[in-house]
Design a protein around this motif. Structure first.
Motif, PDB file in Angstrom:
ATOM      1  N   ARG A 199       0.832  -1.207   0.000  1.00 57.30           N
ATOM      2  CA  ARG A 199       0.000   0.000   0.000  1.00 57.30           C
ATOM      3  C   ARG A 199       0.860   1.248   0.000  1.00 57.30           C
ATOM      4  O   ARG A 199       0.573   2.223  -0.726  1.00 57.30           O
ATOM      5  CB  ARG A 199      -0.922  -0.020   1.222  1.00 57.30           C
ATOM      6  CG  ARG A 199      -1.825   1.201   1.366  1.00 57.30           C
ATOM      7  CD  ARG A 199      -2.818   1.292   0.250  1.00 57.30           C
ATOM      8  NE  ARG A 199      -3.732   2.398   0.459  1.00 57.30           N
ATOM      9  CZ  ARG A 199      -4.620   2.828  -0.442  1.00 57.30           C
ATOM     10  NH1 ARG A 199      -4.716   2.200  -1.612  1.00 57.30           N
ATOM     11  NH2 ARG A 199      -5.416   3.821  -0.174  1.00 57.30           N
ATOM     12  N   SER A 200       1.923   1.254   0.782  1.00 55.21           N
ATOM     13  CA  SER A 200       2.826   2.411   0.815  1.00 55.21           C
ATOM     14  C   SER A 200       3.507   2.618  -0.533  1.00 55.21           C
ATOM     15  O   SER A 200       3.638   3.758  -1.006  1.00 55.21           O
ATOM     16  CB  SER A 200       3.874   2.218   1.915  1.00 55.21           C
ATOM     17  OG  SER A 200       3.254   2.091   3.177  1.00 55.21           O
ATOM     18  N   GLU A 201       3.929   1.527  -1.162  1.00 53.78           N
ATOM     19  CA  GLU A 201       4.559   1.643  -2.476  1.00 53.78           C
ATOM     20  C   GLU A 201       3.570   2.168  -3.516  1.00 53.78           C
ATOM     21  O   GLU A 201       3.936   2.990  -4.379  1.00 53.78           O
ATOM     22  CB  GLU A 201       5.113   0.288  -2.908  1.00 53.78           C
ATOM     23  CG  GLU A 201       6.284  -0.196  -2.065  1.00 53.78           C
ATOM     24  CD  GLU A 201       6.760  -1.572  -2.489  1.00 53.78           C
ATOM     25  OE1 GLU A 201       6.178  -2.115  -3.466  1.00 53.78           O
ATOM     26  OE2 GLU A 201       7.698  -2.099  -1.866  1.00 53.78           O
ATOM     27  N   MET A 202       2.333   1.707  -3.451  1.00 53.80           N
ATOM     28  CA  MET A 202       1.318   2.197  -4.393  1.00 53.80           C
ATOM     29  C   MET A 202       1.074   3.690  -4.217  1.00 53.80           C
ATOM     30  O   MET A 202       0.999   4.447  -5.200  1.00 53.80           O
ATOM     31  CB  MET A 202       0.011   1.425  -4.188  1.00 53.80           C
ATOM     32  CG  MET A 202       0.067  -0.028  -4.626  1.00 53.80           C
ATOM     33  SD  MET A 202      -1.417  -0.951  -4.139  1.00 53.80           S
ATOM     34  CE  MET A 202      -2.679   0.010  -4.968  1.00 53.80           C
TER      35      MET A 202
ATOM     36  N   ARG B 195       1.935   9.158  -6.062  1.00 54.15           N
ATOM     37  CA  ARG B 195       2.377  10.528  -5.795  1.00 54.15           C
ATOM     38  C   ARG B 195       3.425  10.973  -6.805  1.00 54.15           C
ATOM     39  O   ARG B 195       3.410  12.113  -7.285  1.00 54.15           O
ATOM     40  CB  ARG B 195       2.922  10.611  -4.377  1.00 54.15           C
ATOM     41  CG  ARG B 195       3.169  12.031  -3.899  1.00 54.15           C
ATOM     42  CD  ARG B 195       3.680  12.054  -2.477  1.00 54.15           C
ATOM     43  NE  ARG B 195       2.735  11.438  -1.555  1.00 54.15           N
ATOM     44  CZ  ARG B 195       2.920  10.270  -0.959  1.00 54.15           C
ATOM     45  NH1 ARG B 195       4.027   9.568  -1.210  1.00 54.15           N
ATOM     46  NH2 ARG B 195       2.017   9.789  -0.135  1.00 54.15           N
ATOM     47  N   MET B 196       4.348  10.074  -7.152  1.00 55.84           N
ATOM     48  CA  MET B 196       5.376  10.415  -8.138  1.00 55.84           C
ATOM     49  C   MET B 196       4.769  10.657  -9.515  1.00 55.84           C
ATOM     50  O   MET B 196       5.147  11.600 -10.224  1.00 55.84           O
ATOM     51  CB  MET B 196       6.417   9.299  -8.203  1.00 55.84           C
ATOM     52  CG  MET B 196       7.247   9.150  -6.931  1.00 55.84           C
ATOM     53  SD  MET B 196       8.419   7.780  -7.025  1.00 55.84           S
ATOM     54  CE  MET B 196       9.374   8.255  -8.441  1.00 55.84           C
ATOM     55  N   GLN B 197       3.805   9.825  -9.908  1.00 56.49           N
ATOM     56  CA  GLN B 197       3.144  10.036 -11.195  1.00 56.49           C
ATOM     57  C   GLN B 197       2.394  11.363 -11.232  1.00 56.49           C
ATOM     58  O   GLN B 197       2.398  12.070 -12.252  1.00 56.49           O
ATOM     59  CB  GLN B 197       2.195   8.877 -11.477  1.00 56.49           C
ATOM     60  CG  GLN B 197       2.885   7.550 -11.749  1.00 56.49           C
ATOM     61  CD  GLN B 197       1.898   6.433 -11.985  1.00 56.49           C
ATOM     62  OE1 GLN B 197       0.684   6.638 -11.884  1.00 56.49           O
ATOM     63  NE2 GLN B 197       2.403   5.232 -12.304  1.00 56.49           N
ATOM     64  N   MET B 198       1.774  11.725 -10.127  1.00 61.34           N
ATOM     65  CA  MET B 198       1.057  12.992 -10.087  1.00 61.34           C
ATOM     66  C   MET B 198       2.021  14.163 -10.192  1.00 61.34           C
ATOM     67  O   MET B 198       1.772  15.153 -10.891  1.00 61.34           O
ATOM     68  CB  MET B 198       0.252  13.090  -8.793  1.00 61.34           C
ATOM     69  CG  MET B 198      -0.627  14.325  -8.694  1.00 61.34           C
ATOM     70  SD  MET B 198      -1.588  14.323  -7.179  1.00 61.34           S
ATOM     71  CE  MET B 198      -2.615  12.870  -7.465  1.00 61.34           C
ATOM     72  N   ASN B 199       3.178  14.049  -9.528  1.00 63.14           N
ATOM     73  CA  ASN B 199       4.166  15.131  -9.606  1.00 63.14           C
ATOM     74  C   ASN B 199       4.718  15.257 -11.020  1.00 63.14           C
ATOM     75  O   ASN B 199       4.931  16.375 -11.521  1.00 63.14           O
ATOM     76  CB  ASN B 199       5.294  14.867  -8.618  1.00 63.14           C
ATOM     77  CG  ASN B 199       4.828  14.977  -7.175  1.00 63.14           C
ATOM     78  OD1 ASN B 199       3.840  15.661  -6.895  1.00 63.14           O
ATOM     79  ND2 ASN B 199       5.532  14.323  -6.267  1.00 63.14           N
TER      80      ASN B 199
END
Length: 256
Positions: free
Chosen positions: A234-237, A242-246
């Motif tokens: 869950r943390s990795e997802m 978050r990285m994709q959104m950034n």
């Protein structure tokens, strides 16, 4: 026999008190009326005019009625004041509130009660399917604790795999959580923590005897490992999202 509730008993008490007051008032009125009528009949003029006997009887009954009401009101006020003096919260009794012998007696009885309660606690006893007193497993029923982990793991699995199938009452854990098998590491025998967890759940579901402490601990360790793996996924997802959104925000052209 089923006992009446506190509210029902209070309701019955109020009805009985009202009936008592009503009966007493009826007898009071009947006796007053009878004496007044007798005073009129025995007077020389047979009238209320200048009938001192009837007036004395009426004044006497009026005085008794006023005194009765006064006693009832006085009692009601006294009870209410006494209840208002009772502290709503717990206050310990200090030396200045009671005489010294009374305070010493209360302290000795309190210490004796604490000692008796401490000595009465079970020690070195083992109940099948329950944790031993005095240990970290004290008060835990192994069968119920293991079964409670199913819903927790299922809820965590749905956060990682939203399309996870619905939980069926008697489904094998190995079959229900089969989509988690690729995420779990295997030991040298080719078994994952899900296999050990499935064995523990099947044991508490089908076997008549209660699970032992070792079996409970093995099942809980397997459940903890599965939950830890789900938390990491869950943390990795979330981190990947978050990285994709950034990246999406950084690539978006700014308006001129």
């Amino acid at each position: 026999m089923r006992k009446l509730s506190l509210r029902a008993r209070a309701w019955i008490s109020d009805i009985c008190y009202a009936l008592l007051v009503l009966v007493t008032g009826c007898f009071f009125a009947i006796s007053c009326t009878a004496l007044l009528s007798q005073a009129v009949r025995t007077s020389p003029v047979r009238s209320w005019t200048n009938n001192w006997d009837a007036m004395i009887i009426a004044l006497t009954y009026l005085l008794v009625f006023i005194i009765s009401i006064a006693f009832c009101v006085k009692r009601r006020v006294a009870v209410r004041r006494r209840l208002q003096r009772i502290a709503k919260s717990h206050h310990s009794i200090v030396r200045r509130e009671v005489p010294q012998p009374v305070h010493e007696y209360i302290s000795q009885e309190f210490a004796r009660s604490c000692l008796v309660a401490h000595e009465s606690q079970p020690r070195n006893t083992v109940h099948s399917g329950w944790g031993r007193p005095g240990t970290r497993l004290s008060g835990i029923r192994f069968r119920r604790a293991l079964l409670d982990t199913i819903a927790e793991i299922d809820a965590r699995a749905r956060l990682v795999i939203p399309s996870h199938p619905s939980l069926k009452p008697h489904a094998r854990m190995l079959h229900h959580f089969r989509f988690l098998l690729p995420l779990l590491p295997k030991d040298e025998e080719g078994l994952s923590e899900l296999h050990y967890y499935d064995s523990a759940i099947q044991l508490v579901r089908t076997v008549d005897r209660e699970p032992t402490e070792e079996e409970y601990q093995r099942g809980m360790d397997a459940a903890a490992s599965i939950l830890q793996m789900l938390r990491e996924c869950r943390s990795e997802m979330l981190e990947e999202s978050r990285m994709q959104m950034n990246n999406t925000i950084s690539r978006r052209p700014y308006p001129r």
